[in-house]
Design an enzyme around this catalytic site. Structure first.
Site, PDB file in Angstrom:
ATOM      1  N   TRP A  67     -36.674 -52.078 -11.721  1.00 56.96           N
ATOM      2  CA  TRP A  67     -35.992 -50.982 -12.543  1.00 56.96           C
ATOM      3  C   TRP A  67     -36.085 -50.403 -13.535  1.00 56.96           C
ATOM      4  O   TRP A  67     -37.589 -50.001 -13.294  1.00 56.96           O
ATOM      5  CB  TRP A  67     -35.909 -52.531 -13.638  1.00 56.96           C
ATOM      6  CG  TRP A  67     -34.882 -52.275 -15.439  1.00 56.96           C
ATOM      7  CD1 TRP A  67     -35.829 -51.516 -15.903  1.00 56.96           C
ATOM      8  CD2 TRP A  67     -33.135 -52.259 -15.125  1.00 56.96           C
ATOM      9  NE1 TRP A  67     -34.684 -51.410 -16.591  1.00 56.96           N
ATOM     10  CE2 TRP A  67     -33.442 -51.533 -16.552  1.00 56.96           C
ATOM     11  CE3 TRP A  67     -32.801 -53.024 -14.497  1.00 56.96           C
ATOM     12  CZ2 TRP A  67     -32.176 -51.517 -16.835  1.00 56.96           C
ATOM     13  CZ3 TRP A  67     -31.863 -52.749 -15.346  1.00 56.96           C
ATOM     14  CH2 TRP A  67     -31.319 -52.063 -16.411  1.00 56.96           C
ATOM     15  N   ASN A  69     -34.498 -47.701 -16.352  1.00 57.68           N
ATOM     16  CA  ASN A  69     -33.579 -47.673 -17.642  1.00 57.68           C
ATOM     17  C   ASN A  69     -34.235 -45.566 -18.476  1.00 57.68           C
ATOM     18  O   ASN A  69     -34.457 -44.794 -17.583  1.00 57.68           O
ATOM     19  CB  ASN A  69     -33.086 -48.238 -18.136  1.00 57.68           C
ATOM     20  CG  ASN A  69     -34.409 -48.550 -19.159  1.00 57.68           C
ATOM     21  OD1 ASN A  69     -35.164 -49.626 -18.999  1.00 57.68           O
ATOM     22  ND2 ASN A  69     -33.994 -48.673 -21.028  1.00 57.68           N
ATOM     23  N   ASP A  70     -33.911 -45.370 -19.311  1.00 52.34           N
ATOM     24  CA  ASP A  70     -33.503 -44.272 -19.712  1.00 52.34           C
ATOM     25  C   ASP A  70     -35.001 -43.773 -19.212  1.00 52.34           C
ATOM     26  O   ASP A  70     -36.107 -43.687 -19.106  1.00 52.34           O
ATOM     27  CB  ASP A  70     -34.162 -44.821 -21.724  1.00 52.34           C
ATOM     28  CG  ASP A  70     -33.056 -45.283 -21.848  1.00 52.34           C
ATOM     29  OD1 ASP A  70     -32.865 -46.283 -21.490  1.00 52.34           O
ATOM     30  OD2 ASP A  70     -33.849 -45.406 -23.742  1.00 52.34           O
ATOM     31  N   ASP A 195     -37.030 -44.584 -30.827  1.00 51.11           N
ATOM     32  CA  ASP A 195     -36.760 -43.777 -29.815  1.00 51.11           C
ATOM     33  C   ASP A 195     -37.019 -42.725 -30.916  1.00 51.11           C
ATOM     34  O   ASP A 195     -36.359 -41.381 -30.815  1.00 51.11           O
ATOM     35  CB  ASP A 195     -35.379 -43.946 -29.127  1.00 51.11           C
ATOM     36  CG  ASP A 195     -34.911 -45.127 -28.231  1.00 51.11           C
ATOM     37  OD1 ASP A 195     -35.801 -45.928 -28.180  1.00 51.11           O
ATOM     38  OD2 ASP A 195     -34.141 -45.308 -28.712  1.00 51.11           O
TER      39      ASP A 195
END
Ligand code: FRU
Length: 488
Positions: A67, A69-70, A195
């Site tokens: 996996w 993501n960002d 973030d």
């Protein structure tokens, strides 16, 4: 109380307090090193399985396996581009957030480096969420959101620092962590606070973080610091209309400021505002737009190239066997004369180009261009519509497969369609040409129209698959069609 000295490059920063005063044990480099080694071993073990998948992208940046993501903290440092990303080395679904790390000298050919950040279980950390990486007087420094049972994402997130003193090969969590807590906001209740995106202006560091005020809408908040350790909350930079904002970026472009954010709402979309910054640190938006109209694209972040270009990568949620997620190609953001953003693939991608075909002419109606090996391909079709209202690119049906429309511009409907997703598009006054620029990579298609409208959508083209490509038009058009096979 004895101060603890922490050397960051040439500057000796004295961090008073901490040892013995907080409930947390001091960070252990050993346990972080062990967690990183375990993650690297898991990646090495899973990699052959992921690489066997005929749908695995060939030239898009991906985790070694499982996996991701960002994208996180892209930075040009020491002659290389570094891109980190949210990574689960232990499964093909979201979980155990680590920071994977890839490096490139040319923005196009990437090499995997050891995992940069693993959760520090000995400090109650469960996930290393998204953040940024900056050059603090020669010391690469990551500022990211730390999540654990006592610091939950919704209501208790904290921000941590990590530094590297060996050219970004290995990272240490900073002894002063957490460097930002929700207490910075006084009475203001901030939820889903995360973030960080930091940058330097003169002698000061600034950062924006995303989240929302309790009972409010998604927003970006802005902070200031002299050293990345002691922070002051300045203001709510901007509150939007969506449920929650994630992954804000804030930077100058031309004579404007640009605020990027990922709207965690329905649909989840990455958007931007361009505008100006007031003296009290609020943002005055002038134009609003969507960075990529597909919900497959999310959580983009940016870096400055050495030549001053603003580069952007996003997370594309496409998946296959043994892997889940990849990053989009590096895109270059520009400020257009109308105050909106231009978005185009970085010119470095031309280095991927292999065999080339070009066809120039006029047609009325559909025209089948050729039958290339299609799994990794770039198509650049410049089309003057003349009388045509609908212009598109299509993969023709093969024996057991159906035709696939890649991208279609519908001029009267003022729309472009790709992968079942629509985006607004119309020719601007004085524009006579539609430029359809498409990148195909097994399971992902990126479409750029006239340098300002983007769509990233899932696709399924197996290795070795061959299909006719058609320039589809409903009436007279003049075209200049180029096509390349792409090679890593
Ligand atoms: C965006 C996001 C970020 C968070 C990260 C966790 O996709 O939700 O807000 O830091 O993913 O993996």
């Amino acid at each position: 109380m004895t101060p603890i000295k922490v050397c960051l490059a040439s500057t000796a920063v004295v961090v008073t307090a901490l040892a013995g005063l907080t409930a947390d044990p001091p960070p252990s480099d050993d346990s972080h090193r062990r967690a990183v080694a375990k993650a690297d071993a898991a990646d090495a073990q899973a990699r052959p399985w992921a690489e066997k998948d005929p749908l695995r992208p060939a030239y898009h940046l991906q985790a070694p396996a499982r996996w991701m993501n960002d994208p996180n903290g892209p930075i040009f440092f020491g002659g290389r581009y570094h891109v980190f990303y949210q990574h689960n080395p232990y499964g093909t679904e979201w979980g155990h957030m680590h920071w994977g790390h890839a490096v490139s000298r040319d923005l196009v050919h990437w090499e995997h480096w050891p995992v940069a950040l693993a959760p520090s279980a000995d400090r109650g950390e469960e996930h290393c969420f998204s953040g940024c990486c900056v050059d603090r007087d020669g010391t690469p420094t990551i500022l990211y959101t730390s999540i654990g049972p006592k610091t939950p994402a919704g209501s208790g997130a904290v921000q941590w620092l990590a530094t590297s003193d060996d050219g970004m090969r290995t990272w240490r969590k900073h002894p002063a962590n957490p460097v930002m807590t929700l207490k910075l906001h006084g009475d203001l209740k901030v939820k889903d606070w995360r973030d960080p995106f930091a940058w330097k202006e003169g002698d000061d560091w600034f950062a924006v973080l995303g989240g929302h005020r309790e009972g409010g809408k998604g927003c970006a908040l802005i902070y200031k610091s002299k050293d990345l350790i002691d922070w002051t909350f300045l203001n709510v930079l901007m509150e939007g209309t969506e449920r929650n904002w994630e992954c804000p970026n804030f930077f100058r472009l031309g004579d404007k400021w640009v605020l990027l954010y990922s709207a965690d709402d329905k649909p989840r979309l990455a958007k931007y505002y361009t505008g100006t910054l007031t003296k009290d640190y609020t943002f005055r938006p002038e134009h609003h737009g969507v960075l990529d109209h597909s919900p497959t694209f999310y959580a983009p972040t940016t870096a400055l190239a050495p030549d001053g270009r603003r580069l952007l990568w996003g997370w594309a949620s496409v998946k296959g066997d043994g892997w889940n997620g990849c990053l989009t190609l590096p895109r270059v953001l520009t400020l257009r004369p109308d105050g909106r953003l231009g978005i185009e693939p970085a010119k470095e991608l031309e280095r991927l180009r292999g065999s080339h075909a070009q066809l120039v002419g006029s047609i009325s109606g559909d025209f089948t261009v050729g039958r290339p090996g299609v799994e990794a391909q770039e198509i650049r079709a410049k089309v003057q519509p003349a009388r045509a209202k609908v212009i598109g690119l299509r993969y023709e049906a093969t024996k057991d497969q159906v035709a696939v429309p890649l991208a279609t511009v519908h001029l009267p409907g003022k729309q472009v369609h790709a992968g079942g997703i629509s985006a607004p598009f119309e020719l601007l006054p004085g524009e006579t040409e539609v430029l359809l620029h498409a990148f195909i990579d097994h399971s992902i298609l990126e479409v750029y129209v006239n340098g300002r409208t983007c769509l990233t959508v899932p696709l399924a083209v197996m290795s070795g698959e061959r299909r006719d490509v058609t320039l589809a038009a409903d009436d007279d058009v003049t075209y200049d069609w180029e096509m390349w096979t792409l090679k890593q």
